[in-house]
Scaffold this motif. Structure first.
Motif, PDB file in Angstrom:
ATOM      1  N   PRO A 139      33.869  51.508  34.960  1.00 44.84           N
ATOM      2  CA  PRO A 139      34.211  50.099  34.314  1.00 44.84           C
ATOM      3  C   PRO A 139      34.524  49.267  35.482  1.00 44.84           C
ATOM      4  O   PRO A 139      35.067  49.676  36.535  1.00 44.84           O
ATOM      5  CB  PRO A 139      35.531  50.275  33.368  1.00 44.84           C
ATOM      6  N   SER A 140      34.269  48.057  35.287  1.00 51.65           N
ATOM      7  CA  SER A 140      34.405  47.100  36.415  1.00 51.65           C
ATOM      8  C   SER A 140      36.114  46.836  36.595  1.00 51.65           C
ATOM      9  O   SER A 140      36.890  46.924  35.575  1.00 51.65           O
ATOM     10  CB  SER A 140      34.034  45.619  35.820  1.00 51.65           C
ATOM     11  N   SER A 141      36.447  46.861  37.668  1.00 52.25           N
ATOM     12  CA  SER A 141      37.868  46.998  38.070  1.00 52.25           C
ATOM     13  C   SER A 141      38.516  45.499  38.387  1.00 52.25           C
ATOM     14  O   SER A 141      37.597  44.340  38.585  1.00 52.25           O
ATOM     15  CB  SER A 141      37.961  47.654  39.416  1.00 52.25           C
ATOM     16  N   LEU A 142      39.642  45.125  38.406  1.00 53.41           N
ATOM     17  CA  LEU A 142      40.385  44.125  38.567  1.00 53.41           C
ATOM     18  C   LEU A 142      39.900  43.542  39.812  1.00 53.41           C
ATOM     19  O   LEU A 142      39.596  42.505  40.051  1.00 53.41           O
ATOM     20  CB  LEU A 142      41.850  44.030  38.482  1.00 53.41           C
ATOM     21  N   TRP A 143      39.851  44.294  40.807  1.00 51.09           N
ATOM     22  CA  TRP A 143      39.755  43.807  42.342  1.00 51.09           C
ATOM     23  C   TRP A 143      38.100  43.323  42.178  1.00 51.09           C
ATOM     24  O   TRP A 143      37.840  42.315  42.882  1.00 51.09           O
ATOM     25  CB  TRP A 143      39.893  45.149  43.036  1.00 51.09           C
ATOM     26  N   GLY A 144      37.235  44.027  41.647  1.00 53.40           N
ATOM     27  CA  GLY A 144      36.018  43.784  41.415  1.00 53.40           C
ATOM     28  C   GLY A 144      35.540  42.437  40.808  1.00 53.40           C
ATOM     29  O   GLY A 144      34.909  41.376  41.318  1.00 53.40           O
ATOM     30  N   ILE A 145      36.277  42.053  39.599  1.00 57.40           N
ATOM     31  CA  ILE A 145      36.182  40.559  39.299  1.00 57.40           C
ATOM     32  C   ILE A 145      36.904  39.600  40.028  1.00 57.40           C
ATOM     33  O   ILE A 145      36.168  38.744  40.051  1.00 57.40           O
ATOM     34  CB  ILE A 145      37.226  40.603  37.820  1.00 57.40           C
ATOM     35  N   LEU A 146      37.851  39.865  40.744  1.00 57.70           N
ATOM     36  CA  LEU A 146      38.540  38.860  41.939  1.00 57.70           C
ATOM     37  C   LEU A 146      37.454  38.570  42.694  1.00 57.70           C
ATOM     38  O   LEU A 146      37.304  37.535  43.203  1.00 57.70           O
ATOM     39  CB  LEU A 146      39.487  39.450  42.382  1.00 57.70           C
ATOM     40  N   PHE A 147      36.704  39.647  43.279  1.00 54.37           N
ATOM     41  CA  PHE A 147      35.632  39.421  44.459  1.00 54.37           C
ATOM     42  C   PHE A 147      34.791  38.563  43.714  1.00 54.37           C
ATOM     43  O   PHE A 147      33.887  37.737  44.411  1.00 54.37           O
ATOM     44  CB  PHE A 147      35.168  40.746  44.777  1.00 54.37           C
ATOM     45  N   LEU A 148      34.371  38.830  42.388  1.00 58.27           N
ATOM     46  CA  LEU A 148      33.216  38.005  41.974  1.00 58.27           C
ATOM     47  C   LEU A 148      33.519  36.645  42.012  1.00 58.27           C
ATOM     48  O   LEU A 148      32.778  35.497  41.872  1.00 58.27           O
ATOM     49  CB  LEU A 148      32.660  38.451  40.405  1.00 58.27           C
ATOM     50  N   VAL A 149      34.669  36.311  41.306  1.00 54.67           N
ATOM     51  CA  VAL A 149      35.284  35.021  41.537  1.00 54.67           C
ATOM     52  C   VAL A 149      35.287  34.404  42.896  1.00 54.67           C
ATOM     53  O   VAL A 149      34.868  33.110  42.796  1.00 54.67           O
ATOM     54  CB  VAL A 149      36.887  34.729  40.613  1.00 54.67           C
ATOM     55  N   GLY A 150      35.719  35.133  43.940  1.00 57.52           N
ATOM     56  CA  GLY A 150      35.827  34.619  44.942  1.00 57.52           C
ATOM     57  C   GLY A 150      34.320  34.246  45.565  1.00 57.52           C
ATOM     58  O   GLY A 150      34.006  33.122  46.291  1.00 57.52           O
ATOM     59  N   SER A 151      33.260  35.036  44.957  1.00 57.50           N
ATOM     60  CA  SER A 151      31.954  34.653  45.447  1.00 57.50           C
ATOM     61  C   SER A 151      31.443  33.538  44.900  1.00 57.50           C
ATOM     62  O   SER A 151      30.833  32.610  45.565  1.00 57.50           O
ATOM     63  CB  SER A 151      31.077  36.022  45.018  1.00 57.50           C
ATOM     64  N   LEU A 152      31.923  33.199  43.562  1.00 59.74           N
ATOM     65  CA  LEU A 152      31.297  32.002  42.939  1.00 59.74           C
ATOM     66  C   LEU A 152      32.102  30.749  43.587  1.00 59.74           C
ATOM     67  O   LEU A 152      31.584  29.684  43.690  1.00 59.74           O
ATOM     68  CB  LEU A 152      31.763  31.972  41.413  1.00 59.74           C
TER      69      LEU A 152
END
Length: 238
Positions: A139-152
Motif C-alpha cells: 500500500p502507498s506509504s505516508l512518505w510516498g504520498i508526501l513525495f507526491l505532494v512535493g512533486s505537485l
C-alpha cells in the motif's frame, strides 16, 4: 511514448534483483533520463534550429532544477510504495498546480474556457491512467504520498518559472525554440540531478547496481528513450 514511459518507470522502481536488493537510486535515474534528453534535444536543435543560442540562463537553471526535483519526488514516491494508479491520479492533476503557479509567479491570466479545458484534460487523463493495471505491491506509504505532494508543488513552481522565462526571452528580442528548450532545460536538470546523486552517494552504487543487473539497465535505457521522445513531441507542440 508516455504510456510506455509510465510502465517502464514502474518496472524500474519495483525491480528486485536476484540478491533481493531493490533499485533505490532516484537521483541516479534522473541523471540518465536527463542525459538522454540532452542528446536528443541537442541533436534536433542543431539539425532543425541551427544549434542552441546564447539565451538567458538563470530562468532555465531555476526551471530545470525545480523540474528535476518534481521528477525525483515522483520516482521516490513509487520507490516508497506508492502504487502506479495513485501516482497516475496525482500526476494527472499536474495542470492544476501548473496553472496556479503561473497565476501566482508568472502573472498569467486565464479565461473560463481555459479552466474548463484543463478540468476536462485532467479528468480524461485520470480515467485513461487508472484504466491501466498496476503491478501488485505494498500500500502507498505516508512518505510516498508526501513525495507526491512535493512533486505537485514543484510542478506549480515550474509553471510560474516557465512564464518568467518566456517573458525574459521576449524582453531581449528572442523567441523560444522548441528543441533548444529541451536541451537547456534538461542540461540544468542533469546538473542538478548529478549534484544530488553524488552528494547522496547514489551515483556509484546506482551504476554498480545497473551493471550487476542488465535487465534493469535495459529498462532504464528504454525509459530514458521514451522520455526523450515524449518530451521532444511536447516541446515541438509548445
Amino acid at each position: 511514448c508516455f504510456l510506455s514511459y509510465g510502465s517502464l518507470q514502474e518496472d524500474v522502481t519495483s525491480y528486485v534483483a536476484p540478491s533481493g536488493d531493490r533499485f533505490v537510486y532516484p537521483w541516479f535515474l534522473q541523471v540518465l533520463e536527463a542525459f538522454m534528453n540532452i542528446i536528443f534535444g541537442g541533436l534536433l536543435a542543431v539539425v532543425w534550429e541551427g544549434g542552441p543560442r546564447r539565451v538567458p540562463q538563470k530562468e532555465y537553471a531555476i526551471s530545470g532544477a525545480v523540474q528535476v526535483t518534481a521528477k525525483y519526488c515522483t520516482t521516490a514516491a513509487m520507490i516508497a510504495g506508492v502504487s502506479f494508479p495513485v501516482a497516475t491520479l496525482a500526476k494527472s492533476s499536474k495542470m492544476i498546480p501548473v496553472m496556479v503557479g503561473s497565476l501566482l509567479l508568472g502573472n498569467a491570466k486565464y479565461s473560463l474556457r481555459e479552466y474548463v479545458h484543463v478540468f476536462l484534460i485532467v479528468l480524461g487523463t485520470v480515467l485513461v491512467g487508472l484504466a491501466k493495471k498496476s503491478k501488485p505491491g505494498a500500500p502507498s506509504s505516508l512518505w510516498g504520498i508526501l513525495f507526491l505532494v512535493g512533486s505537485l508543488v514543484c510542478d506549480g513552481v515550474v509553471g510560474g518559472e516557465q512564464r518568467k522565462l518566456k517573458a525574459k526571452m521576449q524582453s531581449v528580442g528572442l523567441k523560444e525554440r522548441n528543441f533548444e528548450m529541451q536541451f537547456y532545460t534538461n542540461f540544468y536538470m542533469g546538473i542538478t540531478a548529478l549534484g544530488f546523486a553524488v552528494a547522496l552517494q547514489e551515483a556509484l552504487p546506482g551504476l554498480r547496481f545497473c551493471l550487476a543487473n542488465p535487465e534493469v539497465f535495459m529498462a532504464i535505457g528504454k525509459f530514458a528513450v521514451c522520455s526523450a521522445a515524449g518530451q521532444g513531441f511536447i516541446f515541438f507542440t509548445i
